[in-house]
Motif scaffolding. Structure first.
Motif, PDB file in Angstrom:
ATOM      1  N   THR A   1       0.878  -1.115   0.016  1.00  0.00           N
ATOM      2  CA  THR A   1       0.173  -0.088   0.060  1.00  0.00           C
ATOM      3  C   THR A   1       0.920   1.010   0.190  1.00  0.00           C
ATOM      4  OG1 THR A   1      -1.670   0.969   1.165  1.00  0.00           O
ATOM      5  CG2 THR A   1      -0.105   0.072   2.357  1.00  0.00           C
ATOM      6  N   THR A   2       0.257   2.213  -0.711  1.00  0.00           N
ATOM      7  CA  THR A   2       1.196   3.363  -0.547  1.00  0.00           C
ATOM      8  C   THR A   2       0.738   4.572   0.430  1.00  0.00           C
ATOM      9  OG1 THR A   2      -0.588   4.564  -2.185  1.00  0.00           O
ATOM     10  CG2 THR A   2       1.477   3.324  -3.137  1.00  0.00           C
ATOM     11  N   ARG A   3      -0.423   4.098   1.115  1.00  0.00           N
ATOM     12  CA  ARG A   3      -0.963   4.914   2.566  1.00  0.00           C
ATOM     13  C   ARG A   3      -1.323   4.170   3.511  1.00  0.00           C
ATOM     14  NH1 ARG A   3      -6.328   4.674   2.356  1.00  0.00           N
ATOM     15  NH2 ARG A   3      -7.237   3.874   0.583  1.00  0.00           N
TER      16      ARG A   3
ATOM     17  N   TYR B   1      -3.881   2.560   6.284  1.00  0.00           N
ATOM     18  CA  TYR B   1      -5.160   2.343   6.233  1.00  0.00           C
ATOM     19  C   TYR B   1      -5.583   1.432   7.675  1.00  0.00           C
ATOM     20  CZ  TYR B   1      -4.747  -1.852   4.033  1.00  0.00           C
ATOM     21  OH  TYR B   1      -4.367  -3.183   3.407  1.00  0.00           O
TER      22      TYR B   1
END
Length: 382
Positions: free
Chosen positions: A161-163, A165
């Motif tokens: 993932t790039t962010r 959560y």
């Protein structure tokens, strides 16, 4: 449409294409599972690979939105003997062929999968090309020979993932019904995403965890700022020794002698590397649902998907205990630290698809976090 499988040693097998039209280059591997092809195809650990299914017929249950391990397929191509022309399952929302075409995944049916598997078992994993767009065998071989080996590739950062959560949705499966005793104050777990499967997040949640998922490149400050009860290191694709940021993170986190940590598959290997161990590439990997693993007289039938393994001789026996071996080849299948609440398993205890023998490892992680909480309470009261 006609299709080809071309291996790096010059072997050419012919079949019929399905799914998307095109050419896919990658490492050719095989999976021996008799069910769960949708979970396999969407497992991020298969990134960069051309997957051969040994079960003779594929697609007979179609596909659905509930059994995905990620939002889209991870494999580059699918190879099978027979493709069911019409799925028969009440949950099916599309055929396998329609779904692969929608996501741009090349398929090849009608090939001798037994010959492919025999060649991989005898000669080891090998790069190959699956093509259904009319490219000649000679041109495909040139592309295959120019393709990089899986060794040395850091694919985890590509699929992570790039962010950050949060995840708090449990598994919908019926066997979750036994997990009724949830803690009033759920455990805070930070999961490092090296290619995490959705089923792992669901199992952590089902066992009483609220999970904060962080990118593969996260540092210790970002992890510890969330004040986790425990840290989880996920599965993922590629060469574990190439995941430098993950190894560095694990080394930093290991400095806290009281922090519970749990690693699965690639995460297990990263733990071993952070502890000074080394890894090596297996001849053709472990990919299936019936791998026996055990130690101390106990055996678990496990779901596995990996092409690398830890070298047992590289681990310091004064600090690290090998708790499980793969009973087929005696490779390291589980480890724990002798003086810290840290452990890892090479296989998949979330087992989706697969057996549930190893689900207790999630409960073990919970117990380690509970012990830490209790110790913190005693310290505050003293």
């Amino acid at each position: 449409m006609d299709g080809l499988l071309v291996l790096a040693d010059g072997t050419v097998l012919r079949g019929q294409g399905f799914g998307a039209k095109g050419t896919a280059i990658g490492e050719v591997v095989f999976n021996t599972g008799m069910s769960g092809y949708q979970e396999v195809i969407t497992d991020p650990s298969y990134t960069g690979q051309l997957i051969t299914f040994t079960y003779p017929e594929l697609g007979n249950t179609g596909v659905n939105q509930e059994d995905l391990e990620a939002d889209a397929p991870a494999v580059k191509a699918v190879l099978c003997r027979c493709l069911a022309p019409q799925p028969s399952n009440w949950r099916s929302s599309a055929t396998l062929e329609q779904w692969l075409e929608q996501h741009g995944v090349v398929g090849l049916k009608g090939i001798d999968t037994r010959a492919v598997v025999r060649q991989l078992r005898e000669g080891g994993a090998i790069n190959g090309a699956v093509s259904t767009d009319g490219t000649s065998p000679a041109d495909l071989l040139k592309q295959v020979l120019a393709a990089p080996s899986m060794a040395g590739q850091n694919l985890a950062e590509q699929v992570s993932t790039t962010r950050a959560y949060r995840w708090s949705s449990p598994t919908a499966a019926a066997f979750d019904q036994r997990l009724q005793d949830q803690p009033a104050d759920r455990y805070r777990v930070v999961a490092i995403d090296f290619g995490i499967k959705r089923a792992i997040l669901e199992r952590l949640s089902a066992h009483g965890c609220d999970v904060e998922v962080l990118p593969a490149g996260s540092d210790a400050d970002a992890v510890l700022a969330l004040k986790p009860d425990g840290v989880f290191l996920s599965n993922g694709p590629g060469d574990p020794s190439a995941v430098g940021s993950g190894i560095a993170l694990a080394k930093q986190l290991l400095r806290d002698p009281a922090l519970p940590m749990f690693g699965i598959c690639l995460g297990h290997q990263i733990l071993g590397l952070a502890l000074g161990g080394s890894t090596f590439k297996l001849g053709y990997g472990h990919r299936g649902l019936n791998h026996p693993c055990g130690g101390s007289g106990l055996v678990e039938i496990t779901s596995q998907n990996h092409g690398f393994a830890l070298d047992a001789n590289s681990l310091d026996p004064q600090r690290v205990a090998v708790t499980h071996h793969n009973l087929n080849d005696r490779t390291v299948a589980g480890l724990e630290l002798r003086d810290q609440p840290v452990f890892g398993v090479q296989y998949h205890p979330e087992a989706s698809p697969g057996p549930h023998d190893a689900d207790h490892h999630f409960a073990r992680f919970i117990n380690l976090m509970a012990s830490r909480r209790n110790a913190d309470k005693i310290e505050r009261l003293s």
